[in-house]
Design a protein around this motif. Sequence first.
Motif, mmCIF file in Angstrom:
data_model
loop_
_atom_site.group_PDB
_atom_site.id
_atom_site.type_symbol
_atom_site.label_atom_id
_atom_site.label_comp_id
_atom_site.label_asym_id
_atom_site.label_seq_id
_atom_site.Cartn_x
_atom_site.Cartn_y
_atom_site.Cartn_z
ATOM 1 N N GLY A 79 -0.784 9.599 2.578
ATOM 2 C CA GLY A 79 -1.394 10.081 1.342
ATOM 3 C C GLY A 79 -2.889 9.831 1.317
ATOM 4 O O GLY A 79 -3.509 9.552 2.333
ATOM 5 N N ALA A 80 -3.461 9.974 0.133
ATOM 6 C CA ALA A 80 -4.895 9.751 0.004
ATOM 7 C C ALA A 80 -5.144 8.263 -0.161
ATOM 8 O O ALA A 80 -5.000 7.728 -1.243
ATOM 9 N N MET A 81 -5.440 7.601 0.906
ATOM 10 C CA MET A 81 -5.682 6.162 0.825
ATOM 11 C C MET A 81 -7.040 5.852 1.426
ATOM 12 O O MET A 81 -7.140 5.344 2.543
ATOM 13 N N PRO A 82 -8.098 6.180 0.728
ATOM 14 C CA PRO A 82 -9.409 5.950 1.314
ATOM 15 C C PRO A 82 -9.670 4.461 1.497
ATOM 16 O O PRO A 82 -9.221 3.637 0.705
ATOM 17 N N VAL A 83 -10.339 4.158 2.567
ATOM 18 C CA VAL A 83 -10.712 2.757 2.790
ATOM 19 C C VAL A 83 -12.139 2.581 2.300
ATOM 20 O O VAL A 83 -12.932 3.516 2.352
ATOM 21 N N TYR A 84 -12.446 1.389 1.839
ATOM 22 C CA TYR A 84 -13.805 1.133 1.400
ATOM 23 C C TYR A 84 -14.739 1.133 2.608
ATOM 24 O O TYR A 84 -14.424 0.526 3.622
ATOM 25 N N THR A 85 -15.852 1.800 2.446
ATOM 26 C CA THR A 85 -16.828 1.760 3.533
ATOM 27 C C THR A 85 -17.527 0.411 3.500
ATOM 28 O O THR A 85 -17.646 -0.195 2.437
ATOM 29 N N GLU A 115 0.840 -1.195 0.000
ATOM 30 C CA GLU A 115 0.000 0.000 0.000
ATOM 31 C C GLU A 115 0.883 1.255 0.000
ATOM 32 O O GLU A 115 0.569 2.255 -0.620
ATOM 33 N N ARG A 116 1.971 1.122 0.723
ATOM 34 C CA ARG A 116 2.894 2.243 0.873
ATOM 35 C C ARG A 116 3.586 2.563 -0.451
ATOM 36 O O ARG A 116 3.945 3.707 -0.701
ATOM 37 N N ARG A 117 3.772 1.537 -1.284
ATOM 38 C CA ARG A 117 4.507 1.735 -2.537
ATOM 39 C C ARG A 117 3.913 2.851 -3.376
ATOM 40 O O ARG A 117 4.621 3.638 -3.978
ATOM 41 N N ARG A 118 2.587 2.865 -3.398
ATOM 42 C CA ARG A 118 1.913 3.845 -4.247
ATOM 43 C C ARG A 118 2.213 5.264 -3.772
ATOM 44 O O ARG A 118 2.462 6.164 -4.557
ATOM 45 N N VAL A 119 2.197 5.438 -2.462
ATOM 46 C CA VAL A 119 2.466 6.754 -1.882
ATOM 47 C C VAL A 119 3.909 7.161 -2.176
ATOM 48 O O VAL A 119 4.185 8.287 -2.614
ATOM 49 N N LEU A 120 4.828 6.229 -1.962
ATOM 50 C CA LEU A 120 6.245 6.534 -2.154
ATOM 51 C C LEU A 120 6.535 6.837 -3.621
ATOM 52 O O LEU A 120 7.236 7.803 -3.942
ATOM 53 N N ALA A 121 5.982 6.014 -4.517
ATOM 54 C CA ALA A 121 6.242 6.227 -5.949
ATOM 55 C C ALA A 121 5.692 7.578 -6.390
ATOM 56 O O ALA A 121 6.339 8.318 -7.135
ATOM 57 N N ALA A 122 4.496 7.904 -5.905
ATOM 58 C CA ALA A 122 3.887 9.179 -6.283
ATOM 59 C C ALA A 122 4.735 10.337 -5.775
ATOM 60 O O ALA A 122 4.921 11.343 -6.468
ATOM 61 N N ALA A 123 5.292 10.188 -4.563
ATOM 62 C CA ALA A 123 6.115 11.260 -4.002
ATOM 63 C C ALA A 123 7.404 11.424 -4.809
ATOM 64 O O ALA A 123 7.819 12.544 -5.113
ATOM 65 N N ALA A 124 8.004 10.325 -5.189
ATOM 66 C CA ALA A 124 9.283 10.399 -5.896
ATOM 67 C C ALA A 124 9.110 11.015 -7.277
ATOM 68 O O ALA A 124 9.957 11.770 -7.742
ATOM 69 N N THR A 155 19.246 4.210 7.734
ATOM 70 C CA THR A 155 19.558 3.246 8.791
ATOM 71 C C THR A 155 20.280 2.031 8.231
ATOM 72 O O THR A 155 21.066 1.406 8.920
ATOM 73 N N ALA A 156 19.988 1.665 6.993
ATOM 74 C CA ALA A 156 20.613 0.471 6.426
ATOM 75 C C ALA A 156 21.072 0.769 5.003
ATOM 76 O O ALA A 156 20.524 1.654 4.339
ATOM 77 N N ALA A 157 22.072 0.041 4.557
ATOM 78 C CA ALA A 157 22.588 0.258 3.213
ATOM 79 C C ALA A 157 21.720 -0.446 2.171
ATOM 80 O O ALA A 157 21.742 -0.094 0.991
ATOM 81 N N GLU A 158 20.973 -1.448 2.612
ATOM 82 C CA GLU A 158 20.120 -2.193 1.680
ATOM 83 C C GLU A 158 18.696 -1.656 1.778
ATOM 84 O O GLU A 158 18.218 -1.358 2.869
ATOM 85 N N PRO A 159 17.994 -1.545 0.658
ATOM 86 C CA PRO A 159 16.616 -1.064 0.706
ATOM 87 C C PRO A 159 15.709 -2.095 1.372
ATOM 88 O O PRO A 159 15.969 -3.297 1.274
ATOM 89 N N TYR A 160 14.676 -1.626 2.052
ATOM 90 C CA TYR A 160 13.733 -2.593 2.631
ATOM 91 C C TYR A 160 12.673 -2.995 1.627
ATOM 92 O O TYR A 160 11.979 -3.976 1.804
ATOM 93 N N ASP A 161 12.557 -2.240 0.541
ATOM 94 C CA ASP A 161 11.612 -2.640 -0.504
ATOM 95 C C ASP A 161 12.105 -2.087 -1.837
ATOM 96 O O ASP A 161 12.704 -1.016 -1.888
#
Lengths: 313, 266
Positions: B256-262, A7-16, B206-212
């Motif tokens: 960000g804008a992350m609406p949840v489904y009602t 879910e976070r990916r979308r926010v991060l990609a949009a920011a970058a 914090t780390a040299a390797e990306p977490y994602d």
Amino acid sequence: MGYPSVERRRVLAAAALGREVGAPGSEQADPLRAVMGDIRDISPHLVIIETPEGDEERLVIAPWATAWHGGELVPGDLPVGSTVIMRTLRDGRVVERLWAGITRLTGTILSVEGRKDVTVQLDCGPHRGRRTIVVPYRATGRILVRHARFEPGFLFDAIGIRKDGVSLALLPATSQPAYPARAVPAPPPAYAGLQSRISGTATWSDVFDEEDRGAAYPMVERSDVGCSDAEVSCVGLPYLAIGSMLQVRNACTHRSANVPIVACGCVAGRFCDRCVECDTSPRGRIVELSPFSYVELGGDLVKGCFNAQIGLG
Amino acid sequence: MTLVLASQLPALIVLLVLGAVAKVLTVRSGGEVGSLARLGPAALVPARVEVPMLIVCAIGELVIATGLLVTTAPIFRWMAVAFFAMCTYVLLEVRRRRPDVGCGCFGEVSGAPVGLRSVARTTVLTGMAVLSLWAEEPGWLAFAQPSWFVAAGIVVLLVLSPELEEMADRLRYRAPCEQRRGPAVEVTLARLRSSGPWRLHQEQLTAAEPYDSWRELCWRFFAFERRDGADVVFAVYLSGRRPAVRVAVVNAEDSGAMPVYTPVSA
């Protein structure tokens, strides 16, 4: 699947890249809503269901509503206790179409046994495991006429029902592609720049989580999803990631919605078939939707596909 | 006269080596077993022996090429004649039985259906191999003393090669970056680490390797955590040697804008 920060990916990609974060869902004026549950009680005008969360809901059945449970039925005849997916209007209060116990059986044939009722073992892809299904004798004609190479190594796609824990294949969902599952045709050469919209067919699959809205997309990097079967498609698709937002448009009903990619469509990508739902679509499955997204885009689960256009949401 | 007889050896040797290398590369890069089914000799055998078939072909070619290069032993010369004669036969057979598949002579580049030119090429090669039967010197000598006959042989072969056009087309009409297979993640990460934005933020990670890490269209994204809990995301363009790198810092709570489904019945 374990993608904790999808879910976070979308926010991060949009920011970058300095672009808008796409919001899932539809902006249609009269949205359809899919509802799912187990039937507690049903009459010609009212259905009472138990939702997966355990709540009880009462919905009005529209006079023009139709139902499917292995064949077209009057809604009131649906068996109590079966799991039903419904297409509803007016904020999920009025039901206009019900599918009870429907399941989709998509994969590569591993073995075929039996003479009257045929038992087929399917490989449904690396994330979805294997499934044993039964083609009952009365449906073999219909299924076999659309599956010319009914033998191990070829693709299979049918729609059926779940009954007593057994998946019965009743209707063919496609004309089986003529090539073995491992020999998907290469996409046509891309001459100019990337097209902003790509046409093809959208199908559904019931292996998503219940009530999940999302899509499986074939063109995701193998190293990103840890799936050696990805990146296969006979359509020139751009690379996207799990978490990217797709704008899917149903060319038959003119409904569109933003659907996040939640899985790797490694099985869907192997099908280079067409959909003839409203017109003849270009070849290739470009997206495989969860039942909820599919229904809310106006698709009929029994038909199995609709002509679709996708773009980046 | 010996000059003429031996003059075709270089062309034969180079072609054999090229053929072997291309076949091995195809097998190594071809994750899809099925794609091999559209290539020459592999199309005529059952699917499970496709890969061994291509490898056996490649080894045979290498053995013959080495033999032609260093010795004058007639066995290698005859092997070359037999090999190219067999190729001609196989191509004719492929053309008759599977008109849709390519010859696979140079691996995956030879994907176009077998045409008369491919057949003519193996016929010419058989002729060249027959010619060199009577040559009195080994192949390396012909390499050392090039002549116009060598050039003439090569020109004839080039004219008969459909792969050249295929390669020119591939260069002219490259798929857009969004559809091309990208470089490996490690390569892109190395490119990121040699960029300016990386040096700017490196200290605070914090780390040299990306977490994602994920790829979308022509960008590869790397997400890192910063000491103060915020996320730093780098986007590296996948095309070019010194690609564009963009960076953004996103606060942890800024979802960000992350609406949840009602829920269904609100």
